[in-house]
Design an enzyme around this catalytic site. Sequence first.
Site, PDB file in Angstrom:
ATOM      1  N   VAL A  70     -19.447  26.534 -16.140  1.00 20.10           N
ATOM      2  CA  VAL A  70     -20.074  27.570 -16.278  1.00 20.10           C
ATOM      3  C   VAL A  70     -21.318  28.237 -17.422  1.00 20.10           C
ATOM      4  O   VAL A  70     -21.111  27.683 -18.637  1.00 20.10           O
ATOM      5  CB  VAL A  70     -19.141  29.468 -16.093  1.00 20.10           C
ATOM      6  CG1 VAL A  70     -20.200  29.818 -15.932  1.00 20.10           C
ATOM      7  CG2 VAL A  70     -18.876  29.208 -14.862  1.00 20.10           C
ATOM      8  N   GLY A 115     -21.778  30.431 -22.111  1.00 17.29           N
ATOM      9  CA  GLY A 115     -20.879  29.679 -21.566  1.00 17.29           C
ATOM     10  C   GLY A 115     -20.083  29.152 -21.839  1.00 17.29           C
ATOM     11  O   GLY A 115     -19.238  29.977 -22.758  1.00 17.29           O
ATOM     12  N   LYS A 116     -18.658  28.767 -20.961  1.00 19.15           N
ATOM     13  CA  LYS A 116     -17.455  29.020 -21.161  1.00 19.15           C
ATOM     14  C   LYS A 116     -16.474  27.686 -20.114  1.00 19.15           C
ATOM     15  O   LYS A 116     -17.312  27.377 -18.582  1.00 19.15           O
ATOM     16  CB  LYS A 116     -16.712  29.893 -20.168  1.00 19.15           C
ATOM     17  CG  LYS A 116     -15.224  30.564 -21.051  1.00 19.15           C
ATOM     18  CD  LYS A 116     -15.786  30.956 -22.424  1.00 19.15           C
ATOM     19  CE  LYS A 116     -14.240  30.834 -23.241  1.00 19.15           C
ATOM     20  NZ  LYS A 116     -14.203  31.239 -24.549  1.00 19.15           N
ATOM     21  N   GLY A 117     -15.681  26.988 -20.610  1.00 19.51           N
ATOM     22  CA  GLY A 117     -14.898  26.030 -19.359  1.00 19.51           C
ATOM     23  C   GLY A 117     -13.962  26.364 -19.246  1.00 19.51           C
ATOM     24  O   GLY A 117     -12.827  27.035 -19.943  1.00 19.51           O
TER      25      GLY A 117
END
Length: 459
Positions: A70, A115-117
């Site tokens: 994201v 962001g992040k995953g």
Amino acid sequence: MISQTRDIVQRSLDALLEDEHFLPELQGKAREQAFTSLTAILSTPNHVHKSYLRVPLQNGRVDRIPAFRVQHNNALGPYKGGIRFHESVNEDEVVNLASLMTLKNALHDVPFGGGKGGIIINPRDYSDKELNLIAKKYVQYFSDVLGPDKDIPAPDMGSGEREMDWMMAEYKSIHPGYPYRGSFTGKSVVNGGSLGRREATGKGVFFTFRYMIHDFIHNHKNLLTKTDNIFAKTALTYEDKPLTIAVQGFGNVGSVAALEAHQSTHLQNKVVAVSDRNVTLRNEDGLDIPALIEFTMRNKGDLPTTEEQLREIDVKAEISDREDVLYLDVDVLILAALEDQIHGDNMEKVKAGILVEGANAPITTEADKFLSDKGVIIVPDILANAGGVIVSYFEWLQGRETQFYSEDEVFRMLYEKMQETLDTVLPQFFGDPFPLRQNCYIHSVTKLSTILYRQGKLY
Ligand code: NAD
């Protein structure tokens, strides 16, 4: 937790809309329109990338593993945030965590976006070889959107420096001849990671309340004594007093924060309790933190759970249930384990006057309001646990320059950065009626809004 972030962002925007000193050139209908744009931008991510990683397993099966990246907002710089390897991670959670990263970076003037995953697996169900393949597939599937100037992942729950080393190596193979050291942070030092990264979050957690209570209050006595602010009154009761400290969670964050407190002998602080997933250990005269850390290193991260184990390492402590740490009569409680630890059902039992969020969201919205209304100072996650992302930024810089800093330099730069943030938010916090969390959000949202306006993005 998801609605909590959105609510606080919205309240911050509402406060700014009413503040005539904020972007005074925007008036009337144009002002309303700009704020509608801001709400839309900050409450939704720029991109949600989703893939099903196709991974051949050693038993011959081929799994399709759901994975996300994201990218919430990049107004301040490349997207930045960890990749969570966890079976219950989901898109909403990753979107929320990505938006928190946007706000955290803005608060601390780190030139990154948010962001992040996430990869939906329980890492314990896979062999090392399979995990290596999963990590590589993640980079292959998202290779177009990742990179040192686009989006820079880091470790999160379930991932660590091993995974970052694997991922950076895969990025390098896919993009031969391009700079690659800044593509991932949280790598091992030998692979271009930064000295001090492992301790950065715990050190930052201790620094935030140490600076607030022992430095800021002392240097701003006039400001604090003249105001009716409820939090100023709480803070003044701790001034120049040796503090008793309890720490929930004794992992990477909690054990380092406890050690920092233990070593700050000139402040006469005492760590009187620590806990982990099994026990609480308590000693009114102070615990021997170095001996406990040494024990955890030999015992898969766990604290001693029996009298016999305590005797072996010559540590004096009372052993009790893991939850007991939350309700002790101490000055400071550091929450460094999990989210949602203090909530509607137990908030009335909490006695500490200062709570420090080392973990993300350990206090629910309901408990946060109840405790803040009583004058309890809550040092929020966005402020207290940013040491990790700040040193990740230093790692990224070192990777670009291929010049590496000493550990002392890293910690000096970390404290300078955190102090700048604290000097920005604390005067307002002790002057106006908002809890510190709201104050931090207002600061982040002000910065993001001003930048988006100047970039001509609010229409
Ligand atoms: P860790 O896995 O090293 O340690 C977690 C600790 O919490 C362990 O001591 C474990 O026994 C304990 N614990 C687990 N369940 C518990 C329970 N129910 N009650 C009490 N203790 C319990 O993790 P960490 O890296 O120290 O991270 C702690 C928290 O801080 C996590 O929520 C993480 O997301 C957050 N955080 C970590 C970093 C970082 O750089 N490591 C940065 C920001 C936020």
